[in-house]
Design a protein around this motif. Sequence first.
Motif, PDB file in Angstrom:
ATOM      1  N   TYR A  11       0.865  -1.182   0.000  1.00 24.26           N
ATOM      2  CA  TYR A  11       0.000   0.000   0.000  1.00 24.26           C
ATOM      3  C   TYR A  11       0.899   1.227   0.000  1.00 24.26           C
ATOM      4  O   TYR A  11       1.704   1.394   0.930  1.00 24.26           O
ATOM      5  CB  TYR A  11      -0.893  -0.004   1.241  1.00 24.26           C
ATOM      6  N   VAL A  16       4.044  -5.136   1.558  1.00 28.44           N
ATOM      7  CA  VAL A  16       3.364  -6.069   2.470  1.00 28.44           C
ATOM      8  C   VAL A  16       3.577  -7.525   2.042  1.00 28.44           C
ATOM      9  O   VAL A  16       3.813  -8.398   2.872  1.00 28.44           O
ATOM     10  CB  VAL A  16       1.850  -5.750   2.547  1.00 28.44           C
ATOM     11  N   GLY A  35      -0.605 -15.138  11.542  1.00 28.27           N
ATOM     12  CA  GLY A  35      -1.033 -14.253  12.622  1.00 28.27           C
ATOM     13  C   GLY A  35      -1.468 -12.890  12.102  1.00 28.27           C
ATOM     14  O   GLY A  35      -1.557 -12.660  10.892  1.00 28.27           O
ATOM     15  N   ASN A  36      -1.724 -11.982  13.036  1.00 26.34           N
ATOM     16  CA  ASN A  36      -2.124 -10.603  12.702  1.00 26.34           C
ATOM     17  C   ASN A  36      -1.088  -9.941  11.813  1.00 26.34           C
ATOM     18  O   ASN A  36       0.101 -10.010  12.099  1.00 26.34           O
ATOM     19  CB  ASN A  36      -2.217  -9.749  13.972  1.00 26.34           C
ATOM     20  N   GLY A  37      -1.574  -9.315  10.762  1.00 33.01           N
ATOM     21  CA  GLY A  37      -0.687  -8.511   9.927  1.00 33.01           C
ATOM     22  C   GLY A  37       0.235  -9.308   9.027  1.00 33.01           C
ATOM     23  O   GLY A  37       1.131  -8.756   8.398  1.00 33.01           O
ATOM     24  N   ALA A  38       0.012 -10.617   8.912  1.00 35.93           N
ATOM     25  CA  ALA A  38       0.894 -11.457   8.082  1.00 35.93           C
ATOM     26  C   ALA A  38       0.720 -11.148   6.591  1.00 35.93           C
ATOM     27  O   ALA A  38       1.602 -11.430   5.785  1.00 35.93           O
ATOM     28  CB  ALA A  38       0.624 -12.930   8.344  1.00 35.93           C
ATOM     29  N   GLY A  39      -0.444 -10.589   6.232  1.00 38.15           N
ATOM     30  CA  GLY A  39      -0.692 -10.242   4.828  1.00 38.15           C
ATOM     31  C   GLY A  39      -1.795 -11.070   4.189  1.00 38.15           C
ATOM     32  O   GLY A  39      -1.984 -11.025   2.967  1.00 38.15           O
ATOM     33  N   LYS A  40      -2.571 -11.769   5.003  1.00 38.15           N
ATOM     34  CA  LYS A  40      -3.597 -12.675   4.469  1.00 38.15           C
ATOM     35  C   LYS A  40      -4.669 -11.905   3.683  1.00 38.15           C
ATOM     36  O   LYS A  40      -5.004 -12.269   2.559  1.00 38.15           O
ATOM     37  CB  LYS A  40      -4.243 -13.483   5.623  1.00 38.15           C
ATOM     38  N   THR A  41      -5.196 -10.857   4.316  1.00 33.12           N
ATOM     39  CA  THR A  41      -6.243 -10.072   3.638  1.00 33.12           C
ATOM     40  C   THR A  41      -5.678  -9.399   2.390  1.00 33.12           C
ATOM     41  O   THR A  41      -6.368  -9.292   1.364  1.00 33.12           O
ATOM     42  CB  THR A  41      -6.818  -9.010   4.603  1.00 33.12           C
ATOM     43  N   THR A  42      -4.432  -8.977   2.476  1.00 27.42           N
ATOM     44  CA  THR A  42      -3.814  -8.313   1.323  1.00 27.42           C
ATOM     45  C   THR A  42      -3.745  -9.282   0.139  1.00 27.42           C
ATOM     46  O   THR A  42      -3.951  -8.880  -1.014  1.00 27.42           O
ATOM     47  CB  THR A  42      -2.414  -7.789   1.705  1.00 27.42           C
ATOM     48  N   GLU A  83     -13.835 -10.239   5.769  1.00 29.07           N
ATOM     49  CA  GLU A  83     -13.976 -10.498   7.203  1.00 29.07           C
ATOM     50  C   GLU A  83     -15.222  -9.792   7.736  1.00 29.07           C
ATOM     51  O   GLU A  83     -15.468  -8.631   7.398  1.00 29.07           O
ATOM     52  CB  GLU A  83     -12.720  -9.955   7.902  1.00 29.07           C
ATOM     53  N   GLU A 160     -11.271 -15.004   7.131  1.00 32.94           N
ATOM     54  CA  GLU A 160     -11.530 -15.234   8.557  1.00 32.94           C
ATOM     55  C   GLU A 160     -13.011 -15.430   8.878  1.00 32.94           C
ATOM     56  O   GLU A 160     -13.594 -14.672   9.657  1.00 32.94           O
ATOM     57  CB  GLU A 160     -10.970 -14.079   9.389  1.00 32.94           C
ATOM     58  N   GLN A 192      -6.898 -17.003  10.999  1.00 32.03           N
ATOM     59  CA  GLN A 192      -5.988 -16.991  12.155  1.00 32.03           C
ATOM     60  C   GLN A 192      -6.281 -18.199  13.027  1.00 32.03           C
ATOM     61  O   GLN A 192      -5.421 -18.661  13.762  1.00 32.03           O
ATOM     62  CB  GLN A 192      -6.259 -15.748  13.002  1.00 32.03           C
TER      63      GLN A 192
HETATM   64  P1  ATP Z   1      -5.302  -9.805  10.278  1.00 29.98           P
HETATM   65  O1  ATP Z   1      -5.421 -11.263  10.523  1.00 29.98           O
HETATM   66  O2  ATP Z   1      -4.900  -9.030  11.501  1.00 29.98           O
HETATM   67  O3  ATP Z   1      -6.457  -9.218   9.529  1.00 29.98           O
HETATM   68  P2  ATP Z   1      -3.739 -10.032   7.832  1.00 29.98           P
HETATM   69  O4  ATP Z   1      -2.798 -11.187   7.786  1.00 29.98           O
HETATM   70  O5  ATP Z   1      -5.008 -10.164   7.086  1.00 29.98           O
HETATM   71  O6  ATP Z   1      -3.995  -9.633   9.333  1.00 29.98           O
HETATM   72  P3  ATP Z   1      -3.323  -7.648   6.283  1.00 29.98           P
HETATM   73  O7  ATP Z   1      -4.649  -7.048   6.656  1.00 29.98           O
HETATM   74  O8  ATP Z   1      -3.145  -8.166   4.916  1.00 29.98           O
HETATM   75  O9  ATP Z   1      -2.926  -8.776   7.327  1.00 29.98           O
HETATM   76  O10 ATP Z   1      -2.218  -6.546   6.594  1.00 29.98           O
HETATM   77  C1  ATP Z   1      -0.839  -6.759   6.298  1.00 29.98           C
HETATM   78  C2  ATP Z   1      -0.095  -5.462   6.533  1.00 29.98           C
HETATM   79  O11 ATP Z   1      -0.553  -4.481   5.606  1.00 29.98           O
HETATM   80  C3  ATP Z   1      -0.285  -4.878   7.917  1.00 29.98           C
HETATM   81  O12 ATP Z   1       0.962  -4.397   8.372  1.00 29.98           O
HETATM   82  C4  ATP Z   1      -1.253  -3.735   7.692  1.00 29.98           C
HETATM   83  O13 ATP Z   1      -1.023  -2.671   8.604  1.00 29.98           O
HETATM   84  C5  ATP Z   1      -0.925  -3.298   6.284  1.00 29.98           C
HETATM   85  N1  ATP Z   1      -2.113  -2.744   5.615  1.00 29.98           N
HETATM   86  C6  ATP Z   1      -3.294  -3.370   5.416  1.00 29.98           C
HETATM   87  N2  ATP Z   1      -4.165  -2.570   4.750  1.00 29.98           N
HETATM   88  C7  ATP Z   1      -3.521  -1.400   4.536  1.00 29.98           C
HETATM   89  C8  ATP Z   1      -3.882  -0.161   3.911  1.00 29.98           C
HETATM   90  N3  ATP Z   1      -5.071  -0.001   3.336  1.00 29.98           N
HETATM   91  N4  ATP Z   1      -2.948   0.828   3.902  1.00 29.98           N
HETATM   92  C9  ATP Z   1      -1.728   0.637   4.445  1.00 29.98           C
HETATM   93  N5  ATP Z   1      -1.317  -0.512   5.039  1.00 29.98           N
HETATM   94  C10 ATP Z   1      -2.194  -1.511   5.101  1.00 29.98           C
END
Ligand code: ATP
Length: 234
Positions: A11, A16, A35-42, A83, A160, A192
């Motif tokens: 982003y 990411v 885990g949190n912030g691993a990048g799954k949603t991305t 989610e 999730e 997660q």
């Molecule tokens: P969770 O299980 O907590 O949802 P995740 O594995 O799905 O986590 P992501 O949501 O993909 O993780 O986020 C991965 C990284 O990208 C995180 O560091 C988050 O802060 C960053 N991030 C996510 N969305 C954005 C955005 N729109 N702008 C900037 N950074 C972002």
Amino acid sequence: MLALNNIHAGYGKIDVLWDISFTVEAGEIVTLVGGNGAGKTTILNTVSGILKPRSGTITFLGQKINGLSPYHIVNLGVCYVPEGGKPFPDMSVRENLEMGAYVQENWRKREATIEEVFEIFPRLRDRRAQLASTLSGGERQMLAMARSLMAHPKLCMFDEPSYGLAPVIVKELFEFIANLHDRGVTILIVEQNIQNALEAADRAYVLENGRVVLEGESAAIAQDAYVKKAYLGL
Ligand code: ATP
């Protein structure tokens, strides 16, 4: 069916995802855990066309899809349940389902499809006139899954599905996922809640800090010493 090859994404100036490669074969249930912030949603944002990758390719049924619009990707048969489901809060259950059938061909078939969807999720039939904002968390998740089926997807991606829900509801949702799979839908689950995801899936990829660190059959991943210690608290 779906293949990601060396995907880098982020982003703005923040990177990411680093060199992500994985596949989902037709008929499989695959899970991406981490885990949190691993990048799954991305990853799901990237596959669904919401986020353009910086480099790498994504193919679906042999066609390159990175660069296509989310609308186009849905039309090819890829659905994405975010989610929390994110239904339209001020619309009824039935209206939300209709919104899932906005592509012309699906719109014509919507009455029959709604009936099929109510057979899978009988609780939604009872609540068809209720506003989505008044549904329980589990029912909202069911509605989001049901809405995605209105587009007759070939691949469903769930972000999730268990998040914030009681274990008994989570069990029910995973039964619905198994039911969809039995009906021929290929499934990618991001979780997660690694235990449930590994039980449901054929194969798994473990994601840490935007990289795939482990991959294999779910049964083998569940027995992996690192996974047991870091994720399963064993
Ligand atoms: P969770 O299980 O907590 O949802 P995740 O594995 O799905 O986590 P992501 O949501 O993909 O993780 O986020 C991965 C990284 O990208 C995180 O560091 C988050 O802060 C960053 N991030 C996510 N969305 C954005 C955005 N729109 N702008 C900037 N950074 C972002």
